[in-house]
Write a protein that holds these residues in place. Structure first.
Motif, short mmCIF file in Angstrom:
data_model
loop_
_atom_site.label_atom_id
_atom_site.label_comp_id
_atom_site.label_asym_id
_atom_site.label_seq_id
_atom_site.Cartn_x
_atom_site.Cartn_y
_atom_site.Cartn_z
N THR A 1 11.78 10.99 3.44
CA THR A 1 11.66 9.60 3.88
C THR A 1 13.01 8.89 3.86
O THR A 1 13.71 8.91 2.85
CB THR A 1 10.66 8.84 2.98
N ILE A 2 13.34 8.27 4.98
CA ILE A 2 14.54 7.44 5.06
C ILE A 2 14.09 6.00 5.25
O ILE A 2 13.32 5.69 6.17
CB ILE A 2 15.45 7.85 6.24
N TRP A 3 14.55 5.14 4.38
CA TRP A 3 14.18 3.72 4.41
C TRP A 3 15.33 2.94 5.02
O TRP A 3 16.43 2.89 4.47
CB TRP A 3 13.88 3.26 2.99
N PHE A 4 15.08 2.32 6.17
CA PHE A 4 16.06 1.44 6.82
C PHE A 4 15.69 0.00 6.53
O PHE A 4 14.52 -0.38 6.60
CB PHE A 4 16.06 1.65 8.34
N HIS A 5 16.69 -0.80 6.22
CA HIS A 5 16.44 -2.24 6.03
C HIS A 5 17.34 -3.06 6.94
O HIS A 5 18.56 -2.89 6.97
CB HIS A 5 16.68 -2.66 4.59
N ALA A 6 16.71 -3.97 7.70
CA ALA A 6 17.42 -4.88 8.60
C ALA A 6 16.82 -6.26 8.40
O ALA A 6 15.65 -6.48 8.72
CB ALA A 6 17.25 -4.41 10.05
N ARG B 1 0.86 -1.18 0.00
CA ARG B 1 0.00 0.00 0.00
C ARG B 1 0.90 1.23 0.00
O ARG B 1 2.12 1.14 0.22
CB ARG B 1 -0.92 0.00 1.22
N ASP B 2 0.32 2.38 -0.23
CA ASP B 2 1.10 3.61 -0.31
C ASP B 2 1.71 3.93 1.05
O ASP B 2 1.00 4.13 2.04
CB ASP B 2 0.20 4.76 -0.76
N LEU B 3 3.02 3.97 1.12
CA LEU B 3 3.72 4.27 2.36
C LEU B 3 4.48 5.59 2.26
O LEU B 3 5.29 5.92 3.11
CB LEU B 3 4.71 3.14 2.69
N SER B 4 4.21 6.33 1.21
CA SER B 4 4.95 7.57 0.96
C SER B 4 4.48 8.68 1.89
O SER B 4 3.45 8.59 2.55
CB SER B 4 4.79 7.99 -0.50
N VAL C 1 9.52 4.50 14.40
CA VAL C 1 9.41 4.64 12.94
C VAL C 1 7.94 4.85 12.55
O VAL C 1 7.03 4.56 13.32
CB VAL C 1 9.99 3.41 12.21
N ASP C 2 7.75 5.33 11.33
CA ASP C 2 6.40 5.60 10.87
C ASP C 2 5.74 4.37 10.24
O ASP C 2 4.52 4.22 10.29
CB ASP C 2 6.42 6.75 9.85
N ARG C 3 6.55 3.51 9.64
CA ARG C 3 6.02 2.31 9.00
C ARG C 3 7.00 1.15 9.19
O ARG C 3 8.21 1.34 9.13
CB ARG C 3 5.80 2.52 7.49
N ILE C 4 6.45 -0.04 9.38
CA ILE C 4 7.25 -1.27 9.40
C ILE C 4 6.60 -2.25 8.42
O ILE C 4 5.40 -2.52 8.52
CB ILE C 4 7.30 -1.90 10.81
N THR C 5 7.39 -2.74 7.48
CA THR C 5 6.84 -3.67 6.50
C THR C 5 7.93 -4.65 6.06
O THR C 5 9.03 -4.67 6.63
CB THR C 5 6.24 -2.91 5.30
N PRO D 1 13.10 14.75 13.86
CA PRO D 1 11.74 14.28 14.20
C PRO D 1 10.72 14.45 13.09
O PRO D 1 9.68 13.77 13.09
CB PRO D 1 11.38 15.12 15.43
N ASP D 2 10.99 15.34 12.14
CA ASP D 2 10.03 15.58 11.06
C ASP D 2 10.23 14.67 9.86
O ASP D 2 9.47 14.73 8.89
CB ASP D 2 10.13 17.05 10.60
N HIS D 3 11.24 13.80 9.92
CA HIS D 3 11.48 12.87 8.82
C HIS D 3 10.57 11.65 8.94
O HIS D 3 10.21 11.23 10.05
CB HIS D 3 12.94 12.42 8.79
N ASN D 4 10.21 11.10 7.81
CA ASN D 4 9.40 9.88 7.75
C ASN D 4 10.34 8.68 7.70
O ASN D 4 11.16 8.56 6.80
CB ASN D 4 8.53 9.91 6.49
N LEU D 5 10.25 7.79 8.70
CA LEU D 5 11.15 6.64 8.78
C LEU D 5 10.39 5.35 8.49
O LEU D 5 9.35 5.08 9.11
CB LEU D 5 11.80 6.55 10.16
#
Length: 420
Positions: free
Chosen positions: A50-55, A42-45, A101-105, A76-80
Protein backbone atom coordinates in the motif's frame (compact mmCIF):
# COMPACT_ATOMS: atom_id res chain seq x y z
CA UNK A 1 8.53 17.17 22.88
CA UNK A 2 5.73 15.25 21.15
CA UNK A 3 3.85 14.87 24.45
CA UNK A 4 3.95 18.63 25.01
CA UNK A 5 2.87 19.28 21.39
CA UNK A 6 -0.01 16.80 21.67
CA UNK A 7 -1.14 18.23 24.99
CA UNK A 8 -1.15 21.78 23.58
CA UNK A 9 -3.05 20.57 20.50
CA UNK A 10 -5.77 18.91 22.60
CA UNK A 11 -5.98 21.91 24.94
CA UNK A 12 -6.39 24.29 22.01
CA UNK A 13 -9.00 22.00 20.52
CA UNK A 14 -11.03 22.13 23.74
CA UNK A 15 -10.67 25.89 24.21
CA UNK A 16 -11.57 26.66 20.61
CA UNK A 17 -14.32 24.04 20.30
CA UNK A 18 -17.19 26.59 20.55
CA UNK A 19 -15.64 28.69 17.78
CA UNK A 20 -15.00 25.58 15.70
CA UNK A 21 -18.59 24.43 16.17
CA UNK A 22 -19.93 27.80 15.03
CA UNK A 23 -17.58 27.75 12.04
CA UNK A 24 -18.88 24.30 11.08
CA UNK A 25 -22.43 25.63 11.15
CA UNK A 26 -21.67 28.81 9.20
CA UNK A 27 -19.43 27.09 6.65
CA UNK A 28 -20.54 23.47 6.11
CA UNK A 29 -17.52 22.74 3.91
CA UNK A 30 -15.28 23.05 6.97
CA UNK A 31 -16.91 20.04 8.59
CA UNK A 32 -16.47 17.82 5.53
CA UNK A 33 -14.97 14.49 6.59
CA UNK A 34 -14.95 15.49 10.27
CA UNK A 35 -15.59 12.02 11.72
CA UNK A 36 -12.91 10.46 9.54
CA UNK A 37 -10.44 13.20 10.36
CA UNK A 38 -11.03 12.68 14.07
CA UNK A 39 -10.22 8.98 13.68
CA UNK A 40 -13.30 6.99 12.65
CA UNK A 41 -11.86 5.20 9.63
CA UNK A 42 -13.10 1.92 8.24
CA UNK A 43 -10.51 -0.70 7.35
CA UNK A 44 -8.70 0.47 4.21
CA UNK A 45 -5.84 -2.00 4.42
CA UNK A 46 -4.91 -4.52 1.77
CA UNK A 47 -2.77 -7.63 1.43
CA UNK A 48 -1.05 -5.82 -1.42
CA UNK A 49 1.72 -3.26 -0.94
CA UNK A 50 0.00 0.00 0.00
CA UNK A 51 1.22 3.46 -0.98
CA UNK A 52 -0.52 6.35 0.74
CA UNK A 53 -0.54 9.64 -1.20
CA UNK A 54 -1.58 12.84 0.51
CA UNK A 55 -2.59 16.02 -1.34
CA UNK A 56 -4.13 18.69 0.86
CA UNK A 57 -6.42 20.33 -1.73
CA UNK A 58 -7.12 20.98 -5.42
CA UNK A 59 -3.69 22.29 -6.41
CA UNK A 60 -1.84 19.42 -4.77
CA UNK A 61 -4.19 16.81 -6.27
CA UNK A 62 -3.53 18.28 -9.70
CA UNK A 63 0.22 18.26 -9.02
CA UNK A 64 0.40 14.55 -8.12
CA UNK A 65 -2.19 13.35 -10.65
CA UNK A 66 0.43 12.36 -13.20
CA UNK A 67 2.63 10.77 -10.51
CA UNK A 68 -0.20 8.61 -9.18
CA UNK A 69 -1.20 7.49 -12.66
CA UNK A 70 2.39 6.62 -13.53
CA UNK A 71 2.77 4.60 -10.30
CA UNK A 72 -0.46 2.74 -11.05
CA UNK A 73 0.73 2.02 -14.57
CA UNK A 74 4.11 0.75 -13.42
CA UNK A 75 2.83 -1.09 -10.33
CA UNK A 76 -0.75 -2.20 -11.09
CA UNK A 77 -0.79 -4.68 -8.21
CA UNK A 78 -0.10 -2.04 -5.57
CA UNK A 79 -2.88 -0.67 -3.38
CA UNK A 80 -3.06 3.13 -3.72
CA UNK A 81 -4.78 5.34 -1.15
CA UNK A 82 -5.26 9.09 -1.61
CA UNK A 83 -6.18 11.53 1.15
CA UNK A 84 -7.06 15.22 1.06
CA UNK A 85 -7.99 17.80 3.69
CA UNK A 86 -10.56 19.90 1.86
CA UNK A 87 -13.94 19.01 0.38
CA UNK A 88 -13.01 20.49 -2.99
CA UNK A 89 -9.85 18.42 -2.91
CA UNK A 90 -12.00 15.31 -2.39
CA UNK A 91 -14.24 16.27 -5.30
CA UNK A 92 -11.33 16.77 -7.68
CA UNK A 93 -9.71 13.54 -6.48
CA UNK A 94 -12.94 11.64 -7.11
CA UNK A 95 -13.35 13.25 -10.49
CA UNK A 96 -9.80 12.64 -11.69
CA UNK A 97 -8.50 9.62 -9.81
CA UNK A 98 -11.42 7.48 -8.61
CA UNK A 99 -10.67 4.88 -11.29
CA UNK A 100 -6.94 4.96 -10.61
CA UNK A 101 -6.56 4.72 -6.82
CA UNK A 102 -8.17 2.09 -4.64
CA UNK A 103 -9.40 4.40 -1.89
CA UNK A 104 -9.99 8.14 -1.47
CA UNK A 105 -10.58 9.49 2.02
CA UNK A 106 -9.76 12.40 4.36
CA UNK A 107 -6.43 13.06 6.07
CA UNK A 108 -6.52 12.85 9.88
CA UNK A 109 -6.21 15.74 12.29
CA UNK A 110 -2.79 15.64 13.95
CA UNK A 111 -4.14 14.40 17.27
CA UNK A 112 -2.16 11.34 18.27
CA UNK A 113 -5.24 9.10 18.43
CA UNK A 114 -6.52 10.33 15.03
CA UNK A 115 -3.19 9.67 13.35
CA UNK A 116 -2.86 6.19 14.86
CA UNK A 117 -6.37 5.31 13.74
CA UNK A 118 -5.65 6.37 10.15
CA UNK A 119 -2.35 4.50 10.01
CA UNK A 120 -3.91 1.36 11.45
CA UNK A 121 -6.77 1.56 8.95
CA UNK A 122 -4.58 2.09 5.88
CA UNK A 123 -1.45 0.16 6.93
CA UNK A 124 0.85 1.80 4.37
CA UNK A 125 4.28 0.59 3.35
CA UNK A 126 5.13 4.03 1.94
CA UNK A 127 3.68 7.53 2.41
CA UNK A 128 4.08 10.25 -0.21
CA UNK A 129 3.21 13.84 0.74
CA UNK A 130 2.58 16.42 -2.00
CA UNK A 131 4.35 19.75 -1.56
CA UNK A 132 5.14 20.57 2.09
CA UNK A 133 2.82 19.20 4.74
CA UNK A 134 4.68 18.80 8.04
CA UNK A 135 2.56 17.21 10.76
CA UNK A 136 4.56 16.23 13.88
CA UNK A 137 2.46 13.36 15.24
CA UNK A 138 1.80 11.95 11.79
CA UNK A 139 5.50 11.85 10.95
CA UNK A 140 6.42 10.46 14.38
CA UNK A 141 3.88 7.62 14.29
CA UNK A 142 4.94 6.59 10.79
CA UNK A 143 8.54 6.54 11.95
CA UNK A 144 7.56 4.32 14.89
CA UNK A 145 5.86 1.96 12.45
CA UNK A 146 9.00 1.96 10.28
CA UNK A 147 7.09 3.40 7.32
CA UNK A 148 9.13 5.64 4.96
CA UNK A 149 7.64 9.09 4.48
CA UNK A 150 8.55 11.26 1.51
CA UNK A 151 7.82 14.82 0.45
CA UNK A 152 7.53 15.32 -3.31
CA UNK A 153 7.21 18.59 -5.22
CA UNK A 154 8.14 20.33 -2.00
CA UNK A 155 8.15 24.10 -1.76
CA UNK A 156 8.42 26.64 1.03
CA UNK A 157 7.28 30.21 0.39
CA UNK A 158 9.26 33.11 1.90
CA UNK A 159 6.51 33.78 4.45
CA UNK A 160 6.26 30.13 5.48
CA UNK A 161 10.03 29.93 5.75
CA UNK A 162 10.08 32.76 8.30
CA UNK A 163 7.54 30.96 10.45
CA UNK A 164 9.31 27.60 10.23
CA UNK A 165 12.69 29.21 10.89
CA UNK A 166 11.49 30.66 14.19
CA UNK A 167 10.80 27.10 15.37
CA UNK A 168 13.64 25.30 13.62
CA UNK A 169 14.61 23.70 16.93
CA UNK A 170 11.20 22.00 16.87
CA UNK A 171 11.00 21.12 13.18
CA UNK A 172 14.49 19.64 13.11
CA UNK A 173 13.25 16.77 15.27
CA UNK A 174 10.21 16.27 13.03
CA UNK A 175 12.07 16.39 9.72
CA UNK A 176 14.44 13.64 10.79
CA UNK A 177 11.46 11.28 10.39
CA UNK A 178 11.40 11.87 6.63
CA UNK A 179 13.29 9.37 4.48
CA UNK A 180 13.49 11.62 1.44
CA UNK A 181 12.55 15.23 0.69
CA UNK A 182 12.31 16.23 -2.96
CA UNK A 183 12.04 19.99 -3.39
CA UNK A 184 11.10 22.00 -6.49
CA UNK A 185 14.04 24.41 -6.57
CA UNK A 186 17.49 24.92 -5.12
CA UNK A 187 16.03 27.79 -3.05
CA UNK A 188 13.37 25.47 -1.59
CA UNK A 189 16.06 22.89 -0.84
CA UNK A 190 18.19 25.42 1.04
CA UNK A 191 15.20 26.66 3.03
CA UNK A 192 14.14 23.25 4.29
CA UNK A 193 17.74 22.35 5.18
CA UNK A 194 17.99 25.63 7.06
CA UNK A 195 14.83 24.69 8.95
CA UNK A 196 16.43 21.44 10.04
CA UNK A 197 16.18 18.75 7.36
CA UNK A 198 19.10 16.36 6.91
CA UNK A 199 21.01 17.64 3.82
CA UNK A 200 21.74 14.04 2.78
CA UNK A 201 18.02 13.39 2.42
CA UNK A 202 17.09 16.51 0.42
CA UNK A 203 17.28 16.75 -3.37
CA UNK A 204 15.99 19.06 -6.10
CA UNK A 205 13.48 17.34 -8.41
CA UNK A 206 11.96 20.18 -10.42
CA UNK A 207 8.23 20.70 -10.56
CA UNK A 208 5.65 17.97 -11.21
CA UNK A 209 3.29 20.63 -12.51
CA UNK A 210 5.31 20.69 -15.72
CA UNK A 211 4.32 17.03 -16.22
CA UNK A 212 0.61 17.56 -16.73
CA UNK A 213 -1.38 14.41 -17.37
CA UNK A 214 -4.35 13.84 -19.68
CA UNK A 215 -3.54 16.43 -22.29
CA UNK A 216 -6.27 16.38 -24.92
CA UNK A 217 -5.22 15.44 -28.43
CA UNK A 218 -6.21 17.42 -31.52
CA UNK A 219 -9.31 15.33 -32.20
CA UNK A 220 -10.51 15.72 -28.62
CA UNK A 221 -9.89 19.47 -28.74
CA UNK A 222 -11.86 19.77 -31.97
CA UNK A 223 -14.72 17.74 -30.50
CA UNK A 224 -14.79 19.95 -27.40
CA UNK A 225 -14.75 23.09 -29.52
CA UNK A 226 -17.61 21.75 -31.61
CA UNK A 227 -19.63 20.85 -28.51
CA UNK A 228 -19.28 24.43 -27.32
CA UNK A 229 -20.31 25.76 -30.75
CA UNK A 230 -17.36 28.14 -30.76
CA UNK A 231 -16.95 28.22 -34.51
CA UNK A 232 -14.48 30.93 -35.47
CA UNK A 233 -15.06 32.92 -32.29
CA UNK A 234 -12.21 33.57 -29.85
CA UNK A 235 -12.64 32.39 -26.26
CA UNK A 236 -11.35 34.27 -23.24
CA UNK A 237 -11.30 32.10 -20.11
CA UNK A 238 -11.20 33.62 -16.66
CA UNK A 239 -10.14 30.63 -14.54
CA UNK A 240 -10.21 30.14 -10.77
CA UNK A 241 -11.64 33.60 -10.06
CA UNK A 242 -12.13 34.91 -6.53
CA UNK A 243 -14.48 37.53 -5.13
CA UNK A 244 -13.89 40.89 -6.79
CA UNK A 245 -12.21 39.43 -9.86
CA UNK A 246 -15.41 38.52 -11.69
CA UNK A 247 -16.41 42.19 -11.76
CA UNK A 248 -13.00 43.10 -13.20
CA UNK A 249 -13.18 40.53 -15.98
CA UNK A 250 -16.82 41.29 -16.81
CA UNK A 251 -16.14 45.04 -17.05
CA UNK A 252 -13.16 44.38 -19.32
CA UNK A 253 -15.25 42.01 -21.42
CA UNK A 254 -17.95 44.67 -21.88
CA UNK A 255 -15.38 47.10 -23.26
CA UNK A 256 -13.77 44.49 -25.48
CA UNK A 257 -17.05 43.14 -26.85
CA UNK A 258 -17.87 46.50 -28.42
CA UNK A 259 -14.71 46.19 -30.53
CA UNK A 260 -14.43 42.41 -30.94
CA UNK A 261 -17.81 40.91 -31.67
CA UNK A 262 -16.28 37.44 -32.10
CA UNK A 263 -15.03 37.38 -28.48
CA UNK A 264 -16.65 34.95 -26.03
CA UNK A 265 -16.10 34.57 -22.28
CA UNK A 266 -16.07 31.57 -19.94
CA UNK A 267 -15.86 32.28 -16.20
CA UNK A 268 -14.82 29.56 -13.75
CA UNK A 269 -15.12 30.59 -10.06
CA UNK A 270 -12.52 28.96 -7.85
CA UNK A 271 -15.05 28.05 -5.16
CA UNK A 272 -18.34 26.38 -6.17
CA UNK A 273 -20.29 28.14 -3.41
CA UNK A 274 -19.79 31.41 -5.32
CA UNK A 275 -21.50 30.17 -8.50
CA UNK A 276 -24.85 31.79 -7.70
CA UNK A 277 -23.17 35.09 -6.85
CA UNK A 278 -21.21 35.09 -10.10
CA UNK A 279 -24.29 34.12 -12.08
CA UNK A 280 -26.06 37.19 -10.68
CA UNK A 281 -23.14 39.40 -11.79
CA UNK A 282 -23.30 37.92 -15.29
CA UNK A 283 -27.06 38.49 -15.45
CA UNK A 284 -26.53 42.17 -14.60
CA UNK A 285 -24.29 42.63 -17.66
CA UNK A 286 -27.22 42.02 -20.01
CA UNK A 287 -25.27 39.54 -22.12
CA UNK A 288 -26.83 36.23 -23.08
CA UNK A 289 -25.26 33.53 -20.96
CA UNK A 290 -25.44 29.81 -20.31
CA UNK A 291 -24.45 27.29 -17.66
CA UNK A 292 -21.98 24.47 -18.26
CA UNK A 293 -24.01 22.22 -15.94
CA UNK A 294 -26.88 22.48 -18.44
CA UNK A 295 -24.60 21.76 -21.43
CA UNK A 296 -25.17 25.28 -22.77
CA UNK A 297 -22.91 26.48 -25.58
CA UNK A 298 -21.81 29.68 -27.31
CA UNK A 299 -24.11 29.43 -30.31
CA UNK A 300 -26.52 31.95 -28.79
CA UNK A 301 -24.54 32.97 -25.71
CA UNK A 302 -21.67 35.38 -25.13
CA UNK A 303 -20.78 34.05 -21.68
CA UNK A 304 -20.73 30.57 -20.14
CA UNK A 305 -20.48 30.06 -16.38
CA UNK A 306 -18.44 26.96 -15.58
CA UNK A 307 -20.43 25.78 -12.57
CA UNK A 308 -19.15 22.20 -12.51
CA UNK A 309 -15.92 20.84 -11.05
CA UNK A 310 -13.01 19.23 -12.88
CA UNK A 311 -13.44 20.66 -16.39
CA UNK A 312 -11.40 23.86 -16.36
CA UNK A 313 -8.13 22.16 -17.33
CA UNK A 314 -9.49 20.66 -20.55
CA UNK A 315 -11.50 23.78 -21.45
CA UNK A 316 -8.29 25.81 -21.57
CA UNK A 317 -7.47 23.78 -24.69
CA UNK A 318 -10.06 25.71 -26.73
CA UNK A 319 -9.30 29.17 -25.36
CA UNK A 320 -7.48 31.98 -27.14
CA UNK A 321 -6.39 33.84 -23.99
CA UNK A 322 -6.45 32.83 -20.31
CA UNK A 323 -6.75 35.05 -17.26
CA UNK A 324 -5.73 33.09 -14.16
CA UNK A 325 -7.53 34.28 -11.03
CA UNK A 326 -6.54 34.61 -7.41
CA UNK A 327 -4.08 37.22 -8.63
CA UNK A 328 -6.14 40.37 -8.04
CA UNK A 329 -7.74 39.11 -4.82
CA UNK A 330 -4.57 38.80 -2.73
CA UNK A 331 -4.93 35.00 -2.69
CA UNK A 332 -1.58 34.45 -4.35
CA UNK A 333 -2.68 33.18 -7.75
CA UNK A 334 -3.29 29.73 -9.18
CA UNK A 335 -1.49 27.37 -11.52
CA UNK A 336 -0.88 29.07 -14.90
CA UNK A 337 0.51 25.92 -16.48
CA UNK A 338 -2.91 24.34 -16.98
CA UNK A 339 -3.57 26.78 -19.82
CA UNK A 340 0.03 27.25 -20.96
CA UNK A 341 0.34 23.53 -21.78
CA UNK A 342 -2.06 24.16 -24.66
CA UNK A 343 -0.11 27.13 -25.97
CA UNK A 344 -2.58 29.63 -24.50
CA UNK A 345 -1.05 32.99 -23.48
CA UNK A 346 -1.50 33.65 -19.76
CA UNK A 347 -2.50 36.92 -18.10
CA UNK A 348 -2.51 37.36 -14.32
CA UNK A 349 -2.86 40.07 -11.73
CA UNK A 350 0.11 41.18 -9.61
CA UNK A 351 -0.30 38.82 -6.63
CA UNK A 352 1.10 35.41 -7.63
CA UNK A 353 3.24 34.43 -4.65
CA UNK A 354 1.77 30.89 -4.53
CA UNK A 355 3.47 30.20 -7.85
CA UNK A 356 6.26 32.73 -7.64
CA UNK A 357 8.94 30.55 -9.23
CA UNK A 358 6.69 29.39 -12.05
CA UNK A 359 5.52 32.92 -12.83
CA UNK A 360 9.06 34.24 -12.72
CA UNK A 361 10.03 31.62 -15.25
CA UNK A 362 7.08 31.91 -17.62
CA UNK A 363 7.02 35.72 -17.63
CA UNK A 364 10.75 35.80 -18.37
CA UNK A 365 10.07 33.30 -21.16
CA UNK A 366 7.32 35.62 -22.50
CA UNK A 367 4.66 32.94 -22.08
CA UNK A 368 2.75 35.04 -19.54
CA UNK A 369 2.19 38.68 -18.63
CA UNK A 370 1.48 40.27 -15.27
CA UNK A 371 -1.01 43.16 -15.25
CA UNK A 372 -1.54 45.47 -12.28
CA UNK A 373 -5.13 46.61 -12.69
CA UNK A 374 -8.29 46.36 -14.77
CA UNK A 375 -7.13 48.86 -17.37
CA UNK A 376 -3.89 46.97 -17.94
CA UNK A 377 -5.84 43.73 -18.20
CA UNK A 378 -8.11 45.26 -20.84
CA UNK A 379 -5.14 46.61 -22.78
CA UNK A 380 -3.27 43.28 -22.64
CA UNK A 381 -6.27 41.32 -23.91
CA UNK A 382 -6.90 43.89 -26.64
CA UNK A 383 -3.29 43.72 -27.80
CA UNK A 384 -3.39 39.92 -28.02
CA UNK A 385 -6.60 40.13 -30.04
CA UNK A 386 -5.18 42.75 -32.41
CA UNK A 387 -1.56 41.58 -32.67
CA UNK A 388 -1.52 38.03 -34.01
CA UNK A 389 2.28 38.04 -34.13
CA UNK A 390 2.51 38.69 -30.39
CA UNK A 391 -0.11 36.04 -29.70
CA UNK A 392 1.83 33.51 -31.78
CA UNK A 393 5.08 34.30 -29.96
CA UNK A 394 3.49 33.89 -26.52
CA UNK A 395 1.80 30.70 -27.64
CA UNK A 396 5.10 29.25 -28.86
CA UNK A 397 6.81 30.30 -25.63
CA UNK A 398 4.15 28.39 -23.67
CA UNK A 399 4.90 25.19 -25.58
CA UNK A 400 8.66 25.65 -25.24
CA UNK A 401 8.62 25.93 -21.44
CA UNK A 402 7.28 22.39 -21.20
CA UNK A 403 9.78 21.04 -23.68
CA UNK A 404 12.64 22.45 -21.63
CA UNK A 405 11.31 21.43 -18.20
CA UNK A 406 10.49 17.77 -18.62
CA UNK A 407 11.87 15.24 -16.19
CA UNK A 408 10.46 15.87 -12.70
CA UNK A 409 8.01 12.99 -12.99
CA UNK A 410 10.55 10.41 -14.15
CA UNK A 411 13.07 11.63 -11.56
CA UNK A 412 10.50 11.14 -8.78
CA UNK A 413 9.45 7.71 -10.00
CA UNK A 414 13.08 6.54 -10.01
CA UNK A 415 13.51 7.76 -6.43
CA UNK A 416 10.32 6.08 -5.23
CA UNK A 417 11.32 2.78 -6.79
CA UNK A 418 14.23 2.54 -4.37
CA UNK A 419 11.82 2.59 -1.42
CA UNK A 420 9.30 -0.15 -2.29
Amino acid sequence: MYFIYSSILILLGLILSPIIAISFIIKPKLRAGFWKKIGFYRDLSSKKTTIWFHAVSVGEVNAVESLIKKIKQGFPDHNLVLTTVTRTGQEIAQNKLAKVVDRITYFPYDFNFSVKSAINAIKPQLVVIAETEIWPNFAQELNKADVPIIIVNGRISPSSYKGYKNFSWFFKNILKNYSLILMQTEEDKNRIIDIGANPDRVEVMGNLKFDIANILNKNEINELKESLKLGNNKLLIAGSTHQGEDEIILDAFKQLKSKFNDLKLLIAPRHPERNNQVQKLITETGFNYGLRSQKDNFENNDIILLNVMGELGKLYSVSHIAFVGGSFSGTGGHNPLESAIYGVPVLSGPTVFNFKDIYQYITTSNAAQIVNNQQELYSAIQELLLNQNKHNKMSSACINIFETNKGALDFTIDKLKTLF
